[in-house]
Structures are given as C-alpha cells and as structure tokens.
Design a protein around this motif. Sequence first.
Motif, mmCIF file in Angstrom:
data_model
loop_
_atom_site.group_PDB
_atom_site.id
_atom_site.type_symbol
_atom_site.label_atom_id
_atom_site.label_comp_id
_atom_site.label_asym_id
_atom_site.label_seq_id
_atom_site.Cartn_x
_atom_site.Cartn_y
_atom_site.Cartn_z
ATOM 1 N N GLY A 1 0.821 -1.210 0.000
ATOM 2 C CA GLY A 1 0.000 0.000 0.000
ATOM 3 C C GLY A 1 0.853 1.257 0.000
ATOM 4 N N GLY B 1 4.024 1.618 -0.948
ATOM 5 C CA GLY B 1 4.760 1.726 -2.212
ATOM 6 C C GLY B 1 3.864 2.220 -3.331
ATOM 7 N N THR B 2 2.654 1.666 -3.392
ATOM 8 C CA THR B 2 1.703 2.077 -4.423
ATOM 9 C C THR B 2 1.339 3.544 -4.249
ATOM 10 N N PHE B 3 1.141 3.947 -2.980
ATOM 11 C CA PHE B 3 0.809 5.352 -2.732
ATOM 12 C C PHE B 3 1.953 6.269 -3.166
ATOM 13 N N PHE C 1 4.080 5.759 -5.563
ATOM 14 C CA PHE C 1 4.007 5.864 -7.027
ATOM 15 C C PHE C 1 2.951 6.899 -7.425
ATOM 16 N N ARG C 2 1.789 6.824 -6.766
ATOM 17 C CA ARG C 2 0.677 7.704 -7.121
ATOM 18 C C ARG C 2 0.960 9.168 -6.739
ATOM 19 N N TYR C 3 1.635 9.341 -5.614
ATOM 20 C CA TYR C 3 1.824 10.682 -5.064
ATOM 21 C C TYR C 3 2.958 11.426 -5.768
ATOM 22 N N ALA C 4 3.902 10.697 -6.321
ATOM 23 C CA ALA C 4 5.104 11.317 -6.904
ATOM 24 C C ALA C 4 4.750 12.388 -7.938
#
Lengths: 108, 231
Positions: free
Chosen positions: A16, A18-20, A22-25
């Motif tokens: 979760g 790591g995925t966040f 990626f999304r937040y970058a």
Amino acid sequence: MTMSTPALVLAVLVLGAGTFAFRYAGPALRDRMTLPPRAEWLLGVATVVLLAALVATTTLLDGGEFDSVARPAGVAVGAVLAWRRAPFVVVVLAAAGTAAVLRLLGVP
Amino acid sequence: MAMRSIYRTLRADRELARDIGLVCLADAVVGLSFGAIAVGEGLPLWLPTLLSVVVFAGAAQFVFVGLIASGGNPVAAVLAGLLVNVRHVVFGFTVGDLLGRGWRRLAGSHVMVDESVAFALAQPDPARRRAAYWGCGVLLFGCWNLGVLAGASIGTVVGDPAALGLDAAFPAVLLALVLPALRDRTTALAAATGVAIALATAPFLQAGLPVLLALAGVVVALARPRAEVPA
C-alpha cells in the motif's frame, strides 16, 4: 497458507505504501515545476500508450497466455461500436454481452 | 476547486455521471468476486478487505492474493504487486494538476486508478476533467471496497464475473475512453508500437512489465517534429 498474520499485515501495508508513493510522486513533483507544452503533450501520449497496452494485454492474455476467444470478441465488438461513436453505455454493455453470450454457447 | 463544484459539474453532465456509475457497478461485481476468490483460497476475511482499502488497485491485488494463496514468499508478492503498479507514476504526472494540495492531494492520489485517469483523459475541458477524475475515483473506491467486503463475507457462492462478460467490459471501458485520443495519428502510432511490444513480451515476462515496456512506443511521438505539436 502458512504465513503469520503480522507478516501478512506488514506485506499489505508495504504494498500500500509503495503504491501510494508511485501515485503521489507525480502530483507532488508537478507542483514544483512548470512543464513545457511539449512535455505535457508527451505525458498525455505516454498515458494513452500505457492504457492501450493495458487494454491489449488484458483483452488477449490471462496470466501470460492467449486463453480466451469470447473476451477478445467482446472487446472487438465494443471497439467497433466505440469507433463509430456509439454511446459509452452501449459500448460497455455490448462488449460484456457478446462475451457472456459466447460463453453461454460454450466458446472459451 | 471546491468539491461542491465537482458535484455540480456531474449533476449538469448526466451522461458522464451515468457512464461513471456503470463502470463502478461493473467493478463492484469484480470486487465481489475478488473477495470471494481470496476467501475461497483459504485467506482470512480481513486480507482482501484491508488490501482493497490500502492498495486499491485491482490487478495488483489479484497478483498479490494469487501469490500469497499459493504459498509464495510475501516479499515476492509485494514486489510483484508493486511492479504492476509502477504505471501510476506516469498517470500521476498526467493528472497531477487535477488534485489540488494538502489533504486533497493525498486523497486524490489514492483514488488514482486506470478508470479515473481514463475518464479524466476523455473530457474536453478542465472542469469536467476534474469532475470525472474525482467522481470516478471516489465512487469507485466506495463500490470496489463494498464489493470486496460483501464478496469476502458471502464467500464462494458469488457468480463468476466472466459469465457476465465483465472481463471484456474492463478493457472495453478503457478502450472507449482512450479512443478519442487515438484519432490523433502520432498518438495512435505510439500506442500501436506500445501494444505490439507489450503483446510480444507478455508471454515471457512478469505481470506489469510488458505494459511498462510499451512506454518505448512514446519514442515514436518524440520523433515528431516540434512544429506539429498542438499547443
């Protein structure tokens, strides 16, 4: 399944986080720079390329194998309708309906 | 832009709201089956539920649960899930300006999924792009999680989404939303190149990687002379 509950919770949280990240970058970094129009346009193209590749792989393959006829046939019907500018609802229901009917007839 | 104006935009554009509703409904059914499959494979009820709230990315969730259920190493399962989700970095740069700041950016990032990005991409103006992104993202978050929770609770008796043709609906949804962009020749050429790369490599590579390799198709667009780029 032999894994302990804490290990499993940790695995879910790491995925979760790591995925966040990626999304937040993108949203976070975009704020600090102004992109030239050409870069904006290329990003749009890149997104379309990603989504198109996603469409192609999820349509034709399941778990790395070409396994189904009903699914690609359904998506193809949807594609033709979408190309002819049919309403979105019609495209989606026709794709699902075609695949469902073909499966009912025994097509894999 | 306030949340109220997003609501107003969606109320005014009935067609967009209806399209988003349809996609959320279809994804809820897929969520139902995801929950049921996870529990059916012997995983505890909380796992698919927590996963759906915390990760909120269907494809990665299926990969993760599949590996864990078959006794796979949790580190490998996490890495496999992350690999499937790397594409969100590109999405984030594309839709980043729709999110706002502070808590909106946090919440908006979390609801960044293929569907919300594709819906945003298909809209003609900034107001509708924002409304489509947030409307689809938030509604989908609700539908997906309710579906997964229900499926995990009910268990194995849930019907197969493939029987309803929902496995064809997901790509059809994305295709319908992306198609207007493909009417541009350069974009279409880049996408065709990417698709060819993804399909050629998919039988040999781990899930997620072929789609990332497809990005090489963007080189086609790079080769396009500067003057032709629409401002």
